[in-house]
Design a protein around this motif. Sequence first.
Motif, short mmCIF file in Angstrom:
data_model
loop_
_atom_site.label_atom_id
_atom_site.label_comp_id
_atom_site.label_asym_id
_atom_site.label_seq_id
_atom_site.Cartn_x
_atom_site.Cartn_y
_atom_site.Cartn_z
N ARG A 232 -7.06 1.74 -1.59
CA ARG A 232 -8.22 1.15 -2.26
C ARG A 232 -7.97 -0.34 -2.37
O ARG A 232 -7.10 -0.78 -3.13
CB ARG A 232 -8.39 1.78 -3.65
CG ARG A 232 -8.66 3.26 -3.61
CD ARG A 232 -8.58 3.93 -4.96
NE ARG A 232 -8.84 5.38 -4.85
CZ ARG A 232 -7.89 6.28 -4.57
NH1 ARG A 232 -6.63 5.89 -4.39
NH2 ARG A 232 -8.19 7.56 -4.45
N TRP A 233 -8.73 -1.12 -1.58
CA TRP A 233 -8.45 -2.56 -1.49
C TRP A 233 -9.70 -3.30 -1.02
O TRP A 233 -10.57 -2.67 -0.40
CB TRP A 233 -7.26 -2.78 -0.51
CG TRP A 233 -6.52 -4.06 -0.77
CD1 TRP A 233 -6.36 -5.11 0.07
CD2 TRP A 233 -5.83 -4.41 -1.98
NE1 TRP A 233 -5.62 -6.09 -0.53
CE2 TRP A 233 -5.30 -5.69 -1.80
CE3 TRP A 233 -5.65 -3.78 -3.21
CZ2 TRP A 233 -4.58 -6.34 -2.80
CZ3 TRP A 233 -4.93 -4.42 -4.20
CH2 TRP A 233 -4.40 -5.70 -3.98
N GLN B 192 -5.45 -6.20 -10.54
CA GLN B 192 -4.20 -5.55 -10.12
C GLN B 192 -3.16 -6.59 -9.70
O GLN B 192 -1.99 -6.51 -10.05
CB GLN B 192 -4.45 -4.63 -8.92
CG GLN B 192 -5.21 -3.36 -9.24
CD GLN B 192 -5.36 -2.51 -7.98
OE1 GLN B 192 -4.46 -2.42 -7.16
NE2 GLN B 192 -6.52 -1.89 -7.83
N ALA C 143 -9.35 -5.91 -7.48
CA ALA C 143 -8.04 -6.22 -6.90
C ALA C 143 -7.40 -7.40 -7.64
O ALA C 143 -6.17 -7.44 -7.81
CB ALA C 143 -8.19 -6.56 -5.41
N ARG C 144 -8.25 -8.31 -8.09
CA ARG C 144 -7.76 -9.50 -8.80
C ARG C 144 -6.96 -9.08 -10.03
O ARG C 144 -5.88 -9.61 -10.31
CB ARG C 144 -8.97 -10.35 -9.19
CG ARG C 144 -8.69 -11.74 -9.66
CD ARG C 144 -10.01 -12.48 -9.70
NE ARG C 144 -9.83 -13.88 -10.01
CZ ARG C 144 -10.18 -14.42 -11.17
NH1 ARG C 144 -10.72 -13.69 -12.10
NH2 ARG C 144 -9.98 -15.71 -11.36
N TRP D 221 0.81 -1.22 0.00
CA TRP D 221 0.00 0.00 0.00
C TRP D 221 0.85 1.27 0.00
O TRP D 221 0.32 2.38 -0.13
CB TRP D 221 -0.90 0.04 1.25
CG TRP D 221 -1.89 -1.07 1.35
CD1 TRP D 221 -2.54 -1.69 0.31
CD2 TRP D 221 -2.38 -1.68 2.55
NE1 TRP D 221 -3.39 -2.66 0.79
CE2 TRP D 221 -3.32 -2.67 2.16
CE3 TRP D 221 -2.15 -1.48 3.91
CZ2 TRP D 221 -4.00 -3.46 3.09
CZ3 TRP D 221 -2.82 -2.26 4.84
CH2 TRP D 221 -3.72 -3.24 4.43
#
Length: 287
Positions: free
Chosen positions: A160-161, A232, A229-230, A149
């Motif tokens: 952002r997660w 990223q 997130a996947r 992060w």
Amino acid sequence: MKTVQGLILVIGATGNVGRQVVSQLLGAGADVRALVRNPEAAGLPDGVGVVRGDLSEPGTLGPCLDGVGAVFLVWPFLTAEAAPAVLDAVRKHARRIVYLSSAGVRDDLEQQSDPINQFHADIERLIEQSGLEWTFLRPSGFATNTLMWAPRIRADGVVRWPYGAAARSLVHEQDIAAVAVRALTGDGHGGAKYLLTGPQTLTQVEQVHTIGEAIGRPLRWEEISPEAARQQLLTAWGDLSFVDGALDAWARFVTEPELVAPTVEDVTGAPARTFREWATDHAGDFR
Ligand SMILES: NC(=O)c1ccc[n+]([C@@H]2O[C@H](COP(=O)([O-])OP(=O)(O)OC[C@H]3O[C@@H](n4cnc5c(N)ncnc54)[C@H](OP(=O)(O)O)[C@@H]3O)[C@@H](O)[C@H]2O)c1
């Protein structure tokens, strides 16, 4: 102090945990050698013998192991494929091995739930069969994982997660190393599987706020979808099963917080460091 194991070889010596193992072994007066792929870039302290070696080229390992009594092993690959050759080389020289495994390994399962735990379980089994005296370190999530992060925190203070409510007992790399040093240099740790955690669980939202307090700047959590997130993570890590394993674990920690174990204090005599202490130690990474 001259240790009972004589020369100790640290594999993964430039990583989060290995670098700490090297410096704490030196601090304890041990004879330390570090196996690295690029000695010029290793940046290790004076007092450690730095040798070039590569786990994916078993032929390079013999000279690194010459005269070594004990080995600290970090496995940097996603399968155990190269492990038999590496362990063959180790047992020709050393008597003892301390392996950095994972808290996710389940002794009651033949097939582990994700590929990371599977390779750790496979390597543990190979080590058990090797005839070496072994200790397995099974840490929970590393506090250093939150460094992912850092770029966002430095840029705009918004993380952002997904899975903000996922609660983990993140462990300080210095505590993993402190237990490793005891197991490498002392007696009575053979056959132990040490579950290593921080002293409390914190949700990911609480982790972000703790980092904010450590750097003296309020930070904000912004929940995004696991799918976002996947993408990223896939770009960063490249391996889909690895990414899905991590996302499944975060989802699970929302309803089943990670365990807290007393092992760090039991082994070292000092309480496990808190995430607040870790964030203070690493404040410079987030500023
Ligand atoms: N992150 C977590 O939450 C967590 C939790 C439990 C267990 N674990 C386990 O901990 C391990 C990672 O530990 P870490 O974070 O301390 O490591 P790290 O910071 O990722 O560093 C990896 C180390 O391995 C070395 N390395 C890479 N490829 C190599 C090769 N072919 N031959 C020799 N050395 C090589 C790297 O050296 P170079 O300088 O040459 O790159 C570096 O020193 C993994 O097995 C992971 O599954 C992690």
